[in-house]
Write an enzyme that holds these catalytic residues in place. Structure first.
Site, PDB file in Angstrom:
ATOM      1  N   ARG A 108       3.515   9.962   5.034  1.00 13.47           N
ATOM      2  CA  ARG A 108       2.880   8.639   5.213  1.00 13.47           C
ATOM      3  C   ARG A 108       3.297   8.016   6.537  1.00 13.47           C
ATOM      4  NH1 ARG A 108       4.455   5.106   0.362  1.00 13.47           N
ATOM      5  NH2 ARG A 108       3.272   3.558   1.518  1.00 13.47           N
TER       6      ARG A 108
ATOM      7  N   HIS B 172       8.731  -5.816   1.343  1.00 11.99           N
ATOM      8  CA  HIS B 172       8.963  -4.509   0.718  1.00 11.99           C
ATOM      9  C   HIS B 172       9.539  -3.482   1.684  1.00 11.99           C
ATOM     10  CE1 HIS B 172       5.926  -5.522  -2.753  1.00 11.99           C
ATOM     11  NE2 HIS B 172       7.067  -6.166  -2.836  1.00 11.99           N
TER      12      HIS B 172
ATOM     13  N   CYS C 276      30.038  14.308   4.207  1.00 17.98           N
ATOM     14  CA  CYS C 276      30.079  13.898   2.793  1.00 17.98           C
ATOM     15  C   CYS C 276      28.768  14.145   2.053  1.00 17.98           C
ATOM     16  CB  CYS C 276      30.487  12.429   2.673  1.00 17.98           C
ATOM     17  SG  CYS C 276      29.205  11.285   3.226  1.00 17.98           S
TER      18      CYS C 276
ATOM     19  N   GLY D 196      -5.874  -9.363   0.538  1.00 25.58           N
ATOM     20  CA  GLY D 196      -5.790  -7.937   0.247  1.00 25.58           C
ATOM     21  C   GLY D 196      -4.673  -7.518  -0.685  1.00 25.58           C
TER      22      GLY D 196
HETATM   23  P1  OAD Z   1      -2.895  -2.919  -4.344  1.00 21.93           P
HETATM   24  O1  OAD Z   1      -3.349  -1.551  -4.059  1.00 21.93           O
HETATM   25  O2  OAD Z   1      -2.338  -3.206  -5.683  1.00 21.93           O
HETATM   26  O3  OAD Z   1      -4.097  -3.923  -4.111  1.00 21.93           O
HETATM   27  C1  OAD Z   1      -4.905  -3.847  -2.964  1.00 21.93           C
HETATM   28  C2  OAD Z   1      -5.914  -4.960  -3.008  1.00 21.93           C
HETATM   29  O4  OAD Z   1      -6.626  -4.947  -1.772  1.00 21.93           O
HETATM   30  C3  OAD Z   1      -6.941  -4.838  -4.116  1.00 21.93           C
HETATM   31  O5  OAD Z   1      -7.045  -6.081  -4.806  1.00 21.93           O
HETATM   32  C4  OAD Z   1      -8.260  -4.536  -3.374  1.00 21.93           C
HETATM   33  O6  OAD Z   1      -9.398  -5.112  -4.009  1.00 21.93           O
HETATM   34  C5  OAD Z   1      -7.993  -5.196  -2.048  1.00 21.93           C
HETATM   35  N1  OAD Z   1      -8.743  -4.654  -0.907  1.00 21.93           N
HETATM   36  C6  OAD Z   1      -9.213  -3.400  -0.720  1.00 21.93           C
HETATM   37  N2  OAD Z   1      -9.818  -3.306   0.478  1.00 21.93           N
HETATM   38  C7  OAD Z   1      -9.739  -4.520   1.059  1.00 21.93           C
HETATM   39  C8  OAD Z   1     -10.148  -5.064   2.307  1.00 21.93           C
HETATM   40  N3  OAD Z   1     -10.778  -4.314   3.206  1.00 21.93           N
HETATM   41  N4  OAD Z   1      -9.881  -6.369   2.572  1.00 21.93           N
HETATM   42  C9  OAD Z   1      -9.233  -7.135   1.670  1.00 21.93           C
HETATM   43  N5  OAD Z   1      -8.811  -6.682   0.471  1.00 21.93           N
HETATM   44  C10 OAD Z   1      -9.054  -5.392   0.175  1.00 21.93           C
HETATM   45  O7  OAD Z   1      -1.859  -3.314  -3.178  1.00 21.93           O
HETATM   46  P2  OAD Z   1      -0.776  -4.470  -3.167  1.00 21.93           P
HETATM   47  O8  OAD Z   1      -1.264  -5.669  -3.889  1.00 21.93           O
HETATM   48  O9  OAD Z   1      -0.344  -4.632  -1.762  1.00 21.93           O
HETATM   49  O10 OAD Z   1       4.958  -1.745  -3.316  1.00 21.93           O
HETATM   50  O11 OAD Z   1       0.390  -3.802  -4.004  1.00 21.93           O
HETATM   51  C11 OAD Z   1       1.624  -4.457  -4.109  1.00 21.93           C
HETATM   52  C12 OAD Z   1       2.749  -3.459  -4.047  1.00 21.93           C
HETATM   53  O12 OAD Z   1       2.539  -2.433  -5.031  1.00 21.93           O
HETATM   54  C13 OAD Z   1       2.844  -2.698  -2.745  1.00 21.93           C
HETATM   55  O13 OAD Z   1       3.545  -3.401  -1.753  1.00 21.93           O
HETATM   56  C14 OAD Z   1       3.562  -1.462  -3.144  1.00 21.93           C
HETATM   57  C15 OAD Z   1       2.903  -1.151  -4.464  1.00 21.93           C
HETATM   58  O14 OAD Z   1       3.682  -0.446  -5.386  1.00 21.93           O
HETATM   59  C16 OAD Z   1       5.867  -1.081  -2.550  1.00 21.93           C
HETATM   60  O15 OAD Z   1       5.560  -0.221  -1.770  1.00 21.93           O
HETATM   61  C17 OAD Z   1       7.256  -1.512  -2.759  1.00 21.93           C
END
Ligand code: OAD
Length: 247
Positions: free
Chosen positions: A73, A123, A155, A192
């Site tokens: 990644r 994060h 270690c 997002g």
């Molecule tokens: P998610 O994958 O849960 O949510 C992504 C969101 O982005 C969804 O609601 C989509 O509808 C929206 N989306 C998709 N394309 C988009 C666009 N072009 N413009 C705007 N929105 C769009 O991701 P997060 O909410 O960031 O944790 O997830 C939270 C955490 O869960 C992440 O930080 C990660 C994961 O486990 C860690 O890595 C620690």
């Protein structure tokens, strides 16, 4: 279809708001080509099991596999660029010093690359790593041994990705700064994120409870829509330039 009247209402709120906080999630970077986590087909957690890749237990059990997944990644990030949404936020912050605080759940560094060096990264960062166990003197004095993962040649302590895994606490100073920004803002833009991961998602509730307007930018419904004064059902890279340009 774009709701032009709602967009122009939100533009007016932005003009009027002395302090703006942005909370971004994976959708912010979707148009840069970085996969989200929970989108049904392309989301990382639709294709991979987080319990096998995003916990300390998983890393200790299979360090090579977990390291390789994050390394892959990390390498992919070299091929992507900040999008028009990242750039619109950075340009706004530059035009209005001290008015915008950006909190992100993203570990991709794209807000920072767009110019927002003081982004609060809740994060962690995919670009960094640190010692799995408390480093001993040898970890500091000996050259790190390359490998998957790299390790201390004396270690055996291992380097791990500097991202927050499930079950881990958020970095204290970053979360304190994020809470302060949620408590003190007049407008929170939530861009997002599905709003399912806490404590990050709770920041939108904090802003709402403290009287801030909450605006969501997301083509799909999210778990935070209940506290929103407006939901703009648009992709971030299209919506944010319209909201922020010339203001
Ligand atoms: P998610 O994958 O849960 O949510 C992504 C969101 O982005 C969804 O609601 C989509 O509808 C929206 N989306 C998709 N394309 C988009 C666009 N072009 N413009 C705007 N929105 C769009 O991701 P997060 O909410 O960031 O944790 O997830 C939270 C955490 O869960 C992440 O930080 C990660 C994961 O486990 C860690 O890595 C620690």
């Amino acid at each position: 279809m774009v709701d032009a009247a709602l967009r122009s209402q939100v533009r007016q709120w932005i003009v009027e708001a002395p302090r703006i906080t942005v909370l971004s999630g994976a959708g912010m970077s979707a148009e840069s080509g970085v996969p989200t986590f929970r989108d049904a087909l392309t989301g990382l957690w639709a294709r991979f099991n987080p319990e096998e890749l995003a916990t300390e237990t998983a890393f200790r059990a299979h360090p090579q596999r977990v390291w390789a997944w994050y390394a892959h990644r990390r390498e992919a990030l070299a091929q992507v660029q900040p999008n028009a949404g990242h750039c619109a936020l950075a340009a706004f912050a530059l035009r209005h010093p001290g008015r915008l605080t950006l909190i992100t759940q993203n570990v991709d560094g794209l807000h920072q690359r767009a110019g927002l060096a003081d982004t609060i990264a809740l994060h962690g960062s995919l670009l960094d790593d640190h010692w799995l166990d408390l480093p001993r003197t040898c970890c500091h004095t000996e050259p790190i041994q390359s490998g998957e993962p790299p390790s201390c040649p004396v270690c055996g302590n291992q380097r791990r990705p500097s991202v927050v895994w499930f079950g881990e606490s958020l970095p204290g100073p970053a979360f304190a700064a994020a809470e302060a920004a949620a408590q003190d803002c007049d407008l929170m833009l939530v861009v997002g994120t599905s709003g399912v991961v806490y404590p990050a998602a709770g920041l939108a509730f904090t802003a709402h409870q403290r009287g801030a307007r909450v605006v969501i930018v997301n083509p799909e419904p999210s778990d935070l829509d209940a506290v929103a004064d407006a939901c703009l059902r648009e992709p971030a890279a299209q919506c944010l330039p319209h909201l922020l340009e010339n203001s």
